[in-house]
Design a protein around this motif. Structure first.
Motif, short mmCIF file in Angstrom:
data_model
loop_
_atom_site.label_atom_id
_atom_site.label_comp_id
_atom_site.label_asym_id
_atom_site.label_seq_id
_atom_site.Cartn_x
_atom_site.Cartn_y
_atom_site.Cartn_z
N THR A 21 23.62 1.29 49.62
CA THR A 21 24.39 0.30 48.85
C THR A 21 25.23 1.06 47.83
O THR A 21 24.67 1.75 46.98
N PRO A 22 26.54 0.95 47.93
CA PRO A 22 27.39 1.73 47.03
C PRO A 22 27.23 1.30 45.58
O PRO A 22 26.98 0.12 45.32
N PRO A 23 27.37 2.24 44.63
CA PRO A 23 27.24 1.86 43.21
C PRO A 23 28.37 0.91 42.81
O PRO A 23 29.50 1.07 43.27
N ALA A 24 28.03 -0.06 41.96
CA ALA A 24 29.01 -1.10 41.58
C ALA A 24 29.97 -0.59 40.52
O ALA A 24 29.90 -0.99 39.35
N LYS A 25 30.84 0.32 40.91
CA LYS A 25 31.88 0.79 39.99
C LYS A 25 33.09 1.28 40.80
O LYS A 25 32.97 1.60 41.98
N GLY A 26 34.24 1.30 40.12
CA GLY A 26 35.47 1.73 40.77
C GLY A 26 35.84 0.78 41.90
O GLY A 26 35.62 -0.43 41.82
N ILE A 27 36.35 1.36 42.98
CA ILE A 27 36.81 0.54 44.11
C ILE A 27 35.63 -0.13 44.83
O ILE A 27 35.79 -1.15 45.50
N ASN A 28 34.42 0.44 44.63
CA ASN A 28 33.22 -0.17 45.24
C ASN A 28 32.97 -1.58 44.72
O ASN A 28 32.28 -2.37 45.38
N LEU A 29 33.50 -1.88 43.54
CA LEU A 29 33.31 -3.23 42.97
C LEU A 29 33.80 -4.31 43.93
O LEU A 29 33.27 -5.41 43.96
N LEU A 30 34.84 -3.96 44.70
CA LEU A 30 35.40 -4.93 45.66
C LEU A 30 34.32 -5.44 46.62
O LEU A 30 34.33 -6.61 47.00
N VAL A 31 33.41 -4.54 47.00
CA VAL A 31 32.35 -4.90 47.94
C VAL A 31 31.48 -6.02 47.36
O VAL A 31 30.97 -6.87 48.08
N TYR A 32 31.32 -5.99 46.04
CA TYR A 32 30.45 -6.98 45.40
C TYR A 32 31.20 -8.25 45.01
O TYR A 32 30.62 -9.32 44.95
N ILE A 33 32.50 -8.09 44.73
CA ILE A 33 33.27 -9.24 44.24
C ILE A 33 33.87 -10.05 45.40
O ILE A 33 33.83 -11.28 45.39
N LEU A 34 34.42 -9.33 46.39
CA LEU A 34 35.19 -10.04 47.42
C LEU A 34 34.38 -11.04 48.27
O LEU A 34 34.82 -12.18 48.42
N PRO A 35 33.21 -10.63 48.81
CA PRO A 35 32.51 -11.61 49.65
C PRO A 35 32.17 -12.92 48.94
O PRO A 35 32.49 -14.01 49.47
N PRO A 36 31.58 -12.90 47.71
CA PRO A 36 31.33 -14.19 47.06
C PRO A 36 32.61 -14.93 46.70
O PRO A 36 32.67 -16.16 46.81
N ALA A 37 33.67 -14.16 46.32
CA ALA A 37 34.95 -14.81 45.99
C ALA A 37 35.53 -15.48 47.23
O ALA A 37 36.01 -16.62 47.16
N ALA A 38 35.46 -14.81 48.36
CA ALA A 38 35.97 -15.37 49.62
C ALA A 38 35.15 -16.60 50.01
O ALA A 38 35.70 -17.61 50.47
N PHE A 39 33.84 -16.54 49.78
CA PHE A 39 32.97 -17.68 50.11
C PHE A 39 33.33 -18.89 49.24
O PHE A 39 33.47 -20.01 49.75
N LEU A 40 33.51 -18.65 47.93
CA LEU A 40 33.85 -19.74 47.02
C LEU A 40 35.22 -20.33 47.37
O LEU A 40 35.40 -21.56 47.38
N ALA A 41 36.19 -19.45 47.67
CA ALA A 41 37.53 -19.93 48.03
C ALA A 41 37.45 -20.76 49.31
O ALA A 41 38.08 -21.83 49.40
N GLY A 42 36.67 -20.30 50.28
CA GLY A 42 36.50 -21.02 51.54
C GLY A 42 35.87 -22.38 51.31
O GLY A 42 36.33 -23.40 51.86
N ALA A 43 34.83 -22.41 50.46
CA ALA A 43 34.15 -23.68 50.15
C ALA A 43 35.10 -24.65 49.46
O ALA A 43 35.12 -25.86 49.78
N PHE A 44 35.94 -24.13 48.57
CA PHE A 44 36.91 -24.96 47.84
C PHE A 44 37.94 -25.56 48.81
O PHE A 44 38.22 -26.76 48.78
N ILE A 45 38.44 -24.70 49.70
CA ILE A 45 39.45 -25.17 50.68
C ILE A 45 38.83 -26.22 51.60
O ILE A 45 39.43 -27.26 51.87
N LEU A 46 37.59 -25.97 52.03
CA LEU A 46 36.89 -26.91 52.93
C LEU A 46 36.69 -28.27 52.24
O LEU A 46 36.93 -29.33 52.83
N LEU A 47 36.28 -28.19 50.98
CA LEU A 47 36.05 -29.42 50.21
C LEU A 47 37.33 -30.24 50.07
O LEU A 47 37.34 -31.45 50.28
N ARG A 48 38.41 -29.54 49.74
CA ARG A 48 39.70 -30.22 49.57
C ARG A 48 40.19 -30.83 50.88
O ARG A 48 40.68 -31.95 50.93
N THR A 49 40.00 -30.08 51.96
CA THR A 49 40.43 -30.58 53.27
C THR A 49 39.64 -31.82 53.66
O THR A 49 40.21 -32.83 54.10
#
Lengths: 161, 186
Positions: free
Chosen positions: A97-125
């Protein structure tokens, strides 16, 4: 004079021997078990065998690395210290598991952000579909088809009136 | 007849447009980063004539050798590991080559890749290697050279440019001599 039974004396001597006997090294936890070594090894990857965790990698390089883990554990190093040592020696890419710093932060931020964005779009649709369905449905006055219900309602209206 | 858009509706569209712009910006940014990483991963080792990347080798004797300080000399950089069987085949002939060239302005450096210190030291002792050797701490040197494995040997000319590469082991001392002479004869 009261005399101690011989078997009690033997028991006392045995107890004394057990208590005073030197404790084996393994029992002191100085000799790490394979499970203890593998618990750390499975969190590491050697750069030689990509995608194979260190605990199951059969190469000589990985065997040497596992032996290093064993030595460090025996020397009393903690799991974090050992992992840090491997990072210093071989780079951060050895970590599962890469350390949560630098560009590795994307690994921790992107999946939940993508999930939330997907849930929001689904809800609106779903909400817009529901509104469209409600608007499309014609309002049909309820017509009692059953003559009995019609008569009953008529009677109720007459009584109320 | 034209229909006027209410001012409120126009202002409510603004955050939505910014949101869409932001999402596209993020998506393209991530694709860019991924593309760059893939490109780097598929790049081969540094090419002949390229400037050799700067690095500092901390030897097993705690000596620090900076490649930048070796300008004016031919430098032979050999990547090896104690667990690498082909490395063993060339280990002894590298020492012979070092003994031949050490007084002729040729520097030999050994870089131990993904190795453990005890085994690396035992390897150097076993093959009687006396030229400077050190671990590739953090695999920074091998990453800078974009190596694919061990053994690999890079010969740097006096101007700091890569003059010769060998992916895999040298089979004989003559092969090393030919490579080094080729660079000395520039």
């Amino acid at each position: 004079m009261h005399k101690t039974p011989p078997f009690l004396s033997i028991l006392a001597v045995l107890l004394l021997v057990i208590l005073l006997a030197p404790v084996p090294t393994a029992a002191q936890g100085n000799e790490p078990t394979d499970d203890e070594v593998n618990a750390i090894a499975k969190q590491l990857y050697c750069p030689v065998c990509e995608n194979i965790p260190l605990d199951v990698c059969p190469t000589q390089a990985c065997r040497q690395w596992r032996e290093t883990i064993r030595e460090k554990l025996a020397a009393g190093w903690s799991e974090e210290q050992i992992k840090q040592y491997f990072v210093e020696q071989y780079g951060a890419s050895v970590l599962a598991t890469p350390p949560a710093k630098g560009i590795n932060l994307l690994v921790y931020i992107l999946p939940p952000a993508a999930f939330l964005a997907g849930a929001f779009i689904l809800l609106r649709t779903l909400r817009s579909w529901r509104q469209a369905t409600i608007q499309a449905e014609p309002v049909v006055p309820v017509q009692p088809e059953d003559p009995y219900i019609a008569r009953l309602e008529k009677e109720l209206r007459r009584r109320d009136g | 007849m034209t229909q006027e858009i209410p001012a409120e509706a126009g202002s409510s569209q603004l955050p939505r447009r910014w949101g869409i712009f932001l999402v596209w910006f993020l998506v393209l940014g991530i694709l860019g980063v991924l593309g760059f990483s893939l490109m780097r991963a598929h790049q081969g080792p540094i090419g002949i004539g390229d400037g050799v990347p700067d690095f500092i080798l901390t030897t097993f004797d705690d000596e620090q050798i900076a490649i930048g300080d070796l300008r004016g000399q031919v430098v032979v950089i050999n990547f090896w590991a104690s667990w690498c069987t082909p490395c063993e085949h060339e280990a002894a002939i590298f020492e012979q080559a070092y003994q031949m060239y050490k007084d002729r302005g040729v520097v030999f450096l050994g870089v131990g890749y993904a190795d453990t210190e005890r085994e690396a030291r035992a390897y150097l002792e076993k093959y009687g290697i006396t030229y400077p050797n050190g671990p590739d701490l953090g695999t920074r040197i091998s990453q800078a050279f974009r190596t694919h494995g061990v053994p690999e040997t890079y010969i740097v000319d006096p101007d700091g440019h890569l003059a010769d590469v060998r992916i895999g082991p040298y089979a004989t001392l003559n092969e090393i001599i030919n490579a080094v002479e080729g660079v000395l004869g520039y």
